[in-house]
Design a protein around this motif. Structure first.
Motif, PDB file in Angstrom:
ATOM      1  N   ARG A 142      50.623  38.546  37.852  1.00  0.00           N
ATOM      2  CA  ARG A 142      49.362  38.966  37.416  1.00  0.00           C
ATOM      3  C   ARG A 142      49.039  37.727  36.505  1.00  0.00           C
ATOM      4  NH1 ARG A 142      45.711  43.274  36.585  1.00  0.00           N
ATOM      5  NH2 ARG A 142      44.405  43.097  34.729  1.00  0.00           N
ATOM      6  N   ALA A 143      48.089  37.148  36.717  1.00  0.00           N
ATOM      7  CA  ALA A 143      47.700  36.011  35.837  1.00  0.00           C
ATOM      8  C   ALA A 143      46.065  35.849  35.817  1.00  0.00           C
ATOM      9  CB  ALA A 143      48.175  34.692  36.719  1.00  0.00           C
ATOM     10  N   ARG A 144      45.859  34.940  34.663  1.00  0.00           N
ATOM     11  CA  ARG A 144      44.432  34.793  34.399  1.00  0.00           C
ATOM     12  C   ARG A 144      44.125  33.374  34.833  1.00  0.00           C
ATOM     13  NH1 ARG A 144      41.722  33.485  29.618  1.00  0.00           N
ATOM     14  NH2 ARG A 144      43.609  33.674  28.559  1.00  0.00           N
ATOM     15  N   GLN A 145      42.983  33.160  35.371  1.00  0.00           N
ATOM     16  CA  GLN A 145      42.355  31.975  35.871  1.00  0.00           C
ATOM     17  C   GLN A 145      41.762  31.541  34.720  1.00  0.00           C
ATOM     18  OE1 GLN A 145      40.431  31.357  39.617  1.00  0.00           O
ATOM     19  NE2 GLN A 145      40.813  29.252  39.828  1.00  0.00           N
ATOM     20  N   VAL A 146      41.954  30.542  33.818  1.00  0.00           N
ATOM     21  CA  VAL A 146      41.442  30.218  32.491  1.00  0.00           C
ATOM     22  C   VAL A 146      39.850  29.980  32.870  1.00  0.00           C
ATOM     23  CG1 VAL A 146      41.285  28.657  30.376  1.00  0.00           C
ATOM     24  CG2 VAL A 146      43.733  29.823  31.643  1.00  0.00           C
ATOM     25  N   ALA A 147      39.714  28.876  33.763  1.00  0.00           N
ATOM     26  CA  ALA A 147      38.291  28.204  33.821  1.00  0.00           C
ATOM     27  C   ALA A 147      37.470  29.211  34.185  1.00  0.00           C
ATOM     28  CB  ALA A 147      38.390  27.168  34.992  1.00  0.00           C
ATOM     29  N   LEU A 148      37.690  30.273  34.909  1.00  0.00           N
ATOM     30  CA  LEU A 148      36.583  31.180  35.500  1.00  0.00           C
ATOM     31  C   LEU A 148      36.854  32.585  34.706  1.00  0.00           C
ATOM     32  CD1 LEU A 148      36.502  30.625  39.189  1.00  0.00           C
ATOM     33  CD2 LEU A 148      35.140  29.741  37.548  1.00  0.00           C
ATOM     34  N   ASP A 149      37.898  32.829  33.915  1.00  0.00           N
ATOM     35  CA  ASP A 149      38.235  33.906  33.303  1.00  0.00           C
ATOM     36  C   ASP A 149      38.253  35.076  34.202  1.00  0.00           C
ATOM     37  OD1 ASP A 149      38.934  35.372  30.844  1.00  0.00           O
ATOM     38  OD2 ASP A 149      36.769  35.889  30.710  1.00  0.00           O
ATOM     39  N   ARG A 150      39.049  34.867  35.244  1.00  0.00           N
ATOM     40  CA  ARG A 150      39.159  36.122  35.976  1.00  0.00           C
ATOM     41  C   ARG A 150      40.565  36.225  36.289  1.00  0.00           C
ATOM     42  NH1 ARG A 150      36.921  33.567  41.835  1.00  0.00           N
ATOM     43  NH2 ARG A 150      38.387  31.844  41.973  1.00  0.00           N
ATOM     44  N   ILE A 151      41.194  37.640  36.687  1.00  0.00           N
ATOM     45  CA  ILE A 151      42.357  37.975  37.036  1.00  0.00           C
ATOM     46  C   ILE A 151      42.801  37.802  38.384  1.00  0.00           C
ATOM     47  CG2 ILE A 151      44.119  39.768  36.889  1.00  0.00           C
ATOM     48  CD1 ILE A 151      43.299  38.805  34.076  1.00  0.00           C
ATOM     49  N   VAL A 152      43.842  37.133  38.970  1.00  0.00           N
ATOM     50  CA  VAL A 152      44.298  36.986  40.278  1.00  0.00           C
ATOM     51  C   VAL A 152      45.663  37.153  40.295  1.00  0.00           C
ATOM     52  CG1 VAL A 152      42.637  34.981  40.191  1.00  0.00           C
ATOM     53  CG2 VAL A 152      45.018  34.471  39.561  1.00  0.00           C
ATOM     54  N   ALA A 153      46.143  37.216  41.496  1.00  0.00           N
ATOM     55  CA  ALA A 153      47.219  37.375  42.016  1.00  0.00           C
ATOM     56  C   ALA A 153      47.974  36.003  42.137  1.00  0.00           C
ATOM     57  CB  ALA A 153      47.596  38.327  43.216  1.00  0.00           C
ATOM     58  N   LEU A 154      48.952  35.562  41.558  1.00  0.00           N
ATOM     59  CA  LEU A 154      49.411  34.219  41.744  1.00  0.00           C
ATOM     60  C   LEU A 154      51.018  34.185  42.373  1.00  0.00           C
ATOM     61  CD1 LEU A 154      48.446  31.119  40.900  1.00  0.00           C
ATOM     62  CD2 LEU A 154      50.026  31.513  38.960  1.00  0.00           C
TER      63      LEU A 154
END
Length: 622
Positions: free
Chosen positions: A84-96
């Protein structure tokens, strides 16, 4: 160092990869000896490369993948880890998902990743997990995907049991729709299975029958990494499981490229699982699964459920056809066939879709769907692996295994104690046997330790997990430890997969060797060459091969053969790709506890070599 060690071993304990006692011991040793925790864990063999990489990632959550902050681990597989990670540029939670490049099967897989990931990233379908980003950094491949909160279909079946036809086909149709979209973009999933199908609440306004969950196909981004031709040989390599053998199409084991028909087979196997409550070939070990897949044998769905409409059974059978050309050629035809079943999906409630649950006010109209598939009457050899608390079921499974393997063999070719002499004794009779313990892997895929080279050139090929032999023989003894002593195995099942590299090459297994000094005495032989499988004998290692009985030909000209030799009180029983080859009596007064592999006229590959100790059951089969 103290802080680093605390972080490293604390994370390992939190993930249940080491015990608390080991954590404290390793922490002290790391501090006292100034040892790096990673090197220390590797030195003691407590953690593998993927686990070490996971801990390093969690220790440096902002530094592993640029632009992402790791928050927690979601799960791990044989090749990679999902965070579980946060994509900083879009401030969204993703599965990485990350994969160590060093864990890839070959270097070309990395370039394939980069090429095909671009295509996968273009897929936009409501039933497919959306791909956001991909790349390579610091020796890792990464793939960012939509994070979906839901329960996978496999867990749902475990908790709820088999699904009824309405639910099963409602789910299967959504998967087929998503796969059709992918196929139009030239993408094949290659690993469709219930665990890769997430069930979620449909978004507001989404057109689904009331109560039917929405399906999201996961792992699309990395499934193509299993595409290389050596999938079969890497299935059991350490931490490198690349497919799901219960659901994979037969051609994927046989070295052929997967196409949309392979995904249709896997969807058929997943639908089978939904309706039967268990996967095809459930409870079987990998060698048995491979043998049955290559032989085109599967337990008919009707053996698990007696309340299914013939249309459902016929459609699943067609999806599970052994030959790709007997399945559907496109998803439009499959979707039309599902729709032709006439299932009353509208108004159904998910809570009432468990098999056996009454559905008031519904009337099912199902039409027969024509199609070619597996023979519903075909027998399936089943290795018992049933709960010990259900003794009656376990006994039944045992009899099925013994009957399917050996009843036909009882009438097969008879090879006498001295095959060249006249013999009037009746053929050996197969009886029910039970496994004494688990199967033991005799070849570890890495080296030839504990093997006895006799002649020729024999090497292990770790990348393929095979034992390669060129123009020679190699042997292995069969003992067990009892009270500190080595005791020969008396009754056992030996499973050996062999693969010819060309039509000119022949492979053999030598067994039942006479116990004489020098170990170069008469023995039985099962031989595999371009004509098929033959049981015979040789008077010594390189003596003339004398066939006894007819050669059993193989359909589809497959180069891969699963040989099964079972030593019972009455004799040896030999089968290949689930077809009986011969029955021979035991040599008297004794036989060497040894077998030998032989390669003739070139190089032969052997793999998945296992032995299981057997004991007599109480019921004899007639």
């Amino acid at each position: 160092m103290s802080s680093d060690a605390d972080d490293f071993f604390t994370i390992a304990e939190r993930l249940s990869w080491i015990e608390s006692d080991d954590r404290e011991r390793l922490r002290r040793r790391s501090m006292d000896e100034g040892l790096d925790p990673t090197k220390l864990a590797l030195e003691e063999g407590l953690l593998d490369a993927v686990q070490l990489d996971t801990i390093e990632t969690l220790q440096q959550p902002r530094e592993i993948i640029p632009g992402y902050v790791i928050e927690d681990i979601i799960g791990r597989g044989g090749m990679g880890v999902v965070y579980r990670a946060r994509q900083v540029a879009l401030d969204r939670i993703v599965a990485l998902k990350t994969i160590l490049v060093s864990r890839m099967a070959d270097a070309s897989a990395v370039s394939r990743f980069e090429q095909e990931a671009r295509t996968v990233a273009q897929l936009r379908h409501p039933n497919i997990i959306a791909a956001y980003d991909f790349g390579k950094h610091g020796g890792r491949l990464y793939f960012a995907m939509e994070l979906v909160e839901g329960e996978d279909l496999e867990r749902t079946i475990v908790e709820r049991g088999p699904l009824d036809e309405t639910a099963a086909w409602g789910i299967a149709r959504q998967v087929a729709s998503g796969l059709a979209h992918a196929a139009r973009h030239g993408v094949v999933h290659r690993d469709i299975k219930p665990a890769n199908l997430l069930l979620v609440e449909p978004p507001e306004g989404f057109d689904l029958p009331d109560g039917l969950p929405m399906v999201k196909i996961t792992d699309f981004g990395l499934a193509f990494l299993t595409a290389d031709s050596d999938t079969r040989t890497r299935l059991t390599a350490e931490n490198a499981t690349v497919g799901s053998p219960h659901y994979m199409a037969p051609e994927q084991f046989d070295g052929f490229d997967a196409d949309l028909r392979s995904d249709i087979y896997a969807l058929g196997a997943s639908t089978y699982h939904m309706l039967a409550g268990k996967a095809p070939f459930d409870g079987m070990k990998l060698p048995q699964i491979l043998a049955r897949k290559l032989a085109g044998k599967i337990d008919p769905l009707s053996t698990h459920r007696d309340d299914l409409h013939p249309g459902t059974i016929a459609l699943v059978d067609r999806m599970l056809s052994h030959r790709p050309e007997d399945r559907f050629d496109d998803y439009a035809s499959l979707l039309a066939a599902i729709d032709s079943l006439g299932l009353p999906i509208k108004g159904s409630s998910w809570s009432n879709m468990v098999a056996g649950t009454p559905r008031s006010g519904e009337h099912t109209v199902i039409t027969q769907t024509p199609g070619t598939g597996t023979d519903p009457g075909a027998s399936l050899v089943t290795e018992p692996n049933l709960p010990t608390t259900d003794s009656q079921k376990s006994k039944s499974g045992l009899l099925i295994w013994a009957a399917a393997c050996f009843v036909a063999l009882a009438s097969a070719v008879l090879i006498a104690l001295r095959p060249w002499e006249t013999n009037t004794e009746p053929p050996p009779t197969a009886i029910a046997m039970t496994d004494v313990g688990t199967s033991v892997l005799l070849f570890n895929g890495v080296n030839t330790h504990n093997w006895l080279p006799v002649s020729g050139n024999w090497v292990a090929i770790p990348q393929q997990a095979v034992l390669a032999g060129t123009d020679g023989l190699i042997g292995h003894t069969l003992f067990k430890s009892e009270s500190g002593r080595a005791i020969p195995l008396e009754y056992y099942r030996l499973v050996i997969f062999t693969e010819r590299r060309s039509d000119d090459v022949a492979a053999e297994v030598h067994f039942g060797m006479e116990a004489v000094p020098g170990r170069n005495a008469a023995r039985y032989v099962v031989r595999h060459d371009k004509t098929g499988i033959t049981v015979g004998y040789r008077e010594q290692d390189r003596g003339e091969f004398m066939p006894l009985g007819q050669t059993v030909p193989w359909p589809n000209d497959t180069p891969l053969v699963a040989l099964v030799l079972e030593r019972q009180p009455g004799g040896w029983f030999v089968s290949a790709n689930e077809r009986p080859v011969g029955a021979v009596r035991l040599r008297e007064p004794s036989e060497l506890p040894e077998f030998r592999l032989s390669s003739e006229n070139g190089t032969t590959w052997f793999s998945e070599i296992t032995v299981t100790e057997l004991a007599e059951a109480t019921t004899q089969l007639h």
